[in-house]
Scaffold this motif. Structure first.
Motif, mmCIF file in Angstrom:
data_model
loop_
_atom_site.group_PDB
_atom_site.id
_atom_site.type_symbol
_atom_site.label_atom_id
_atom_site.label_comp_id
_atom_site.label_asym_id
_atom_site.label_seq_id
_atom_site.Cartn_x
_atom_site.Cartn_y
_atom_site.Cartn_z
ATOM 1 N N GLU A 10 0.933 -1.219 0.045
ATOM 2 C CA GLU A 10 -0.027 0.158 0.073
ATOM 3 C C GLU A 10 0.925 1.287 -0.012
ATOM 4 O OE1 GLU A 10 -3.550 2.287 -0.447
ATOM 5 O OE2 GLU A 10 -3.261 0.145 -0.617
ATOM 6 N N ALA A 11 1.779 0.995 0.959
ATOM 7 C CA ALA A 11 2.881 2.419 0.874
ATOM 8 C C ALA A 11 3.614 2.497 -0.586
ATOM 9 C CB ALA A 11 3.879 2.308 1.790
ATOM 10 N N ALA A 12 3.733 1.742 -1.431
ATOM 11 C CA ALA A 12 4.449 1.452 -2.692
ATOM 12 C C ALA A 12 3.255 2.282 -3.630
ATOM 13 C CB ALA A 12 5.086 0.318 -2.973
ATOM 14 N N LYS A 13 2.043 1.894 -3.204
ATOM 15 C CA LYS A 13 0.996 2.383 -4.504
ATOM 16 C C LYS A 13 0.916 3.842 -4.148
ATOM 17 C CE LYS A 13 -1.411 -1.872 -4.545
ATOM 18 N NZ LYS A 13 -2.884 -2.672 -4.123
ATOM 19 N N LEU A 14 0.947 4.329 -2.903
ATOM 20 C CA LEU A 14 0.672 5.744 -2.310
ATOM 21 C C LEU A 14 2.019 6.410 -3.162
ATOM 22 C CD1 LEU A 14 -0.623 5.266 1.174
ATOM 23 C CD2 LEU A 14 -1.948 5.983 -0.833
ATOM 24 N N ILE A 15 2.971 6.056 -3.042
ATOM 25 C CA ILE A 15 4.040 6.667 -3.532
ATOM 26 C C ILE A 15 4.138 6.748 -5.035
ATOM 27 C CG2 ILE A 15 6.874 6.862 -3.758
ATOM 28 C CD1 ILE A 15 6.715 5.967 -0.716
ATOM 29 N N ARG A 16 3.716 5.798 -5.518
ATOM 30 C CA ARG A 16 3.635 5.744 -6.913
ATOM 31 C C ARG A 16 2.459 6.681 -7.365
ATOM 32 N NH1 ARG A 16 4.189 0.764 -7.656
ATOM 33 N NH2 ARG A 16 2.283 -0.038 -6.991
ATOM 34 N N SER A 17 1.072 6.939 -6.573
ATOM 35 C CA SER A 17 0.190 7.870 -7.117
ATOM 36 C C SER A 17 0.961 9.319 -6.881
ATOM 37 C CB SER A 17 -0.771 7.627 -5.870
ATOM 38 O OG SER A 17 -1.475 6.331 -6.033
ATOM 39 N N PHE A 18 1.697 9.591 -5.917
ATOM 40 C CA PHE A 18 2.337 10.745 -5.648
ATOM 41 C C PHE A 18 3.233 10.960 -7.052
ATOM 42 C CE2 PHE A 18 6.087 13.242 -5.062
ATOM 43 C CZ PHE A 18 5.701 14.424 -4.734
ATOM 44 N N ASN A 19 4.024 10.269 -7.362
ATOM 45 C CA ASN A 19 4.724 10.340 -8.513
ATOM 46 C C ASN A 19 3.999 10.580 -9.749
ATOM 47 O OD1 ASN A 19 7.111 10.025 -7.128
ATOM 48 N ND2 ASN A 19 7.315 7.659 -7.721
ATOM 49 N N ASP A 20 2.614 10.162 -9.882
ATOM 50 C CA ASP A 20 1.901 10.347 -10.956
ATOM 51 C C ASP A 20 1.282 11.597 -10.945
ATOM 52 O OD1 ASP A 20 2.437 7.886 -12.290
ATOM 53 O OD2 ASP A 20 0.575 7.086 -11.164
ATOM 54 N N VAL A 21 0.788 11.893 -9.702
ATOM 55 C CA VAL A 21 -0.127 13.337 -9.780
ATOM 56 C C VAL A 21 0.922 14.377 -9.580
ATOM 57 C CG1 VAL A 21 -2.008 12.230 -8.809
ATOM 58 C CG2 VAL A 21 -0.490 13.337 -7.183
ATOM 59 N N SER A 22 2.045 14.310 -9.126
ATOM 60 C CA SER A 22 2.943 15.328 -8.917
ATOM 61 C C SER A 22 3.884 15.797 -10.233
ATOM 62 C CB SER A 22 4.029 15.292 -7.956
ATOM 63 O OG SER A 22 4.813 14.089 -8.230
ATOM 64 N N ARG A 23 3.641 15.179 -11.239
ATOM 65 C CA ARG A 23 4.469 15.469 -12.545
ATOM 66 C C ARG A 23 3.687 16.732 -13.177
ATOM 67 N NH1 ARG A 23 3.116 10.266 -15.867
ATOM 68 N NH2 ARG A 23 3.365 8.977 -14.338
ATOM 69 N N THR A 24 2.550 17.065 -12.895
ATOM 70 C CA THR A 24 1.856 18.309 -13.552
ATOM 71 C C THR A 24 1.687 19.542 -12.529
ATOM 72 O OG1 THR A 24 0.728 16.881 -15.092
ATOM 73 C CG2 THR A 24 0.138 19.176 -14.875
ATOM 74 N N ILE A 25 2.056 20.644 -12.590
ATOM 75 C CA ILE A 25 1.689 21.648 -11.759
ATOM 76 C C ILE A 25 0.348 22.221 -12.100
ATOM 77 C CG2 ILE A 25 2.208 24.074 -11.359
ATOM 78 C CD1 ILE A 25 4.554 22.495 -10.778
ATOM 79 N N THR A 26 -0.437 22.062 -10.941
ATOM 80 C CA THR A 26 -1.771 22.333 -10.958
ATOM 81 C C THR A 26 -2.135 22.807 -9.391
ATOM 82 O OG1 THR A 26 -3.867 21.107 -11.141
ATOM 83 C CG2 THR A 26 -2.434 19.912 -10.351
ATOM 84 N N THR A 27 -3.392 23.205 -9.144
ATOM 85 C CA THR A 27 -4.074 23.549 -7.860
ATOM 86 C C THR A 27 -3.636 22.771 -6.884
ATOM 87 O OG1 THR A 27 -5.705 24.649 -9.074
ATOM 88 C CG2 THR A 27 -5.943 24.291 -6.618
ATOM 89 N N GLY A 28 -3.067 23.109 -5.748
ATOM 90 C CA GLY A 28 -2.507 22.092 -4.560
ATOM 91 C C GLY A 28 -1.011 21.780 -4.899
ATOM 92 N N TRP A 29 -0.607 22.125 -6.138
ATOM 93 C CA TRP A 29 0.810 21.508 -6.451
ATOM 94 C C TRP A 29 1.423 22.798 -7.361
ATOM 95 C CZ3 TRP A 29 4.077 18.900 -4.270
ATOM 96 C CH2 TRP A 29 5.235 18.217 -4.727
ATOM 97 N N GLN A 30 1.787 23.772 -6.865
ATOM 98 C CA GLN A 30 2.195 24.776 -7.520
ATOM 99 C C GLN A 30 3.064 25.991 -6.959
ATOM 100 O OE1 GLN A 30 -1.122 26.875 -9.302
ATOM 101 N NE2 GLN A 30 -2.274 27.203 -7.254
ATOM 102 N N HIS A 31 3.057 25.896 -5.657
ATOM 103 C CA HIS A 31 3.869 26.862 -4.736
ATOM 104 C C HIS A 31 5.158 26.167 -4.072
ATOM 105 C CE1 HIS A 31 0.624 29.785 -5.530
ATOM 106 N NE2 HIS A 31 -0.090 28.789 -5.061
ATOM 107 N N PRO A 32 6.090 26.977 -3.796
ATOM 108 C CA PRO A 32 7.191 26.308 -2.997
ATOM 109 C C PRO A 32 6.979 25.772 -1.828
ATOM 110 C CG PRO A 32 7.726 28.606 -3.971
ATOM 111 C CD PRO A 32 6.292 28.294 -4.237
ATOM 112 N N ASP A 33 5.831 26.285 -1.196
ATOM 113 C CA ASP A 33 5.103 25.567 -0.060
ATOM 114 C C ASP A 33 4.843 24.252 -0.053
ATOM 115 O OD1 ASP A 33 5.698 27.954 1.625
ATOM 116 O OD2 ASP A 33 3.586 28.501 1.679
#
Length: 124
Positions: A10-33
């Motif tokens: 499950e941990a591996a799946k969650l990290i894989r999901s992070f890798n997938d969704v963090s490829r693109t700059i979008t709302t919630g993933w666009q600021h240095p914070d």
């Protein structure tokens, strides 16, 4: 109750999901914070790796100490000695990774987006 392997899966799946969704700059993933928070979480994950790595071989060492370990090549004791050497190396590399990811996290602490202009995104 999930098994230890199911938790790691499950941990591996969650990290894989992070890798997938963090490829693109979008709302919630666009600021240095956002990056700073992600690096904080990655630091926490890295800090847990040495113990997780060590505990992942416990069934093998347990079986060996109880005389219940077989191998198709060599002796079980030789295999366990080699395993322990690799284990020590993996734990050291995981500790080194923790230090480096923690340094990344600290380095991003003061990085911010410029203030937002009226009517624009918050800019955090």
């Amino acid at each position: 109750m999930p098994t230890p392997q199911e938790h790691l899966s499950e941990a591996a799946k969650l990290i894989r999901s992070f890798n997938d969704v963090s490829r693109t700059i979008t709302t919630g993933w666009q600021h240095p914070d956002d990056a700073h928070a992600a690096l904080g979480s990655l630091t926490a994950i890295a800090q847990m790796l040495p113990r997780a790595i060590e505990q992942s071989v416990r069934p093998i060492t347990h079986a060996h100490s109880n005389g219940q370990l077989l191998t198709s090549e060599g002796s079980p004791s030789e295999s366990v000695r080699a395993l322990r050497a690799f284990l020590d190396e993996a734990i050291q590399h995981a500790a080194d990774l923790t230090k480096i990811v923690a340094a990344l996290h600290i380095e991003t602490n003061d990085l911010k987006s410029p203030p937002a202009q009226a009517g624009a995104d918050s800019g955090r």
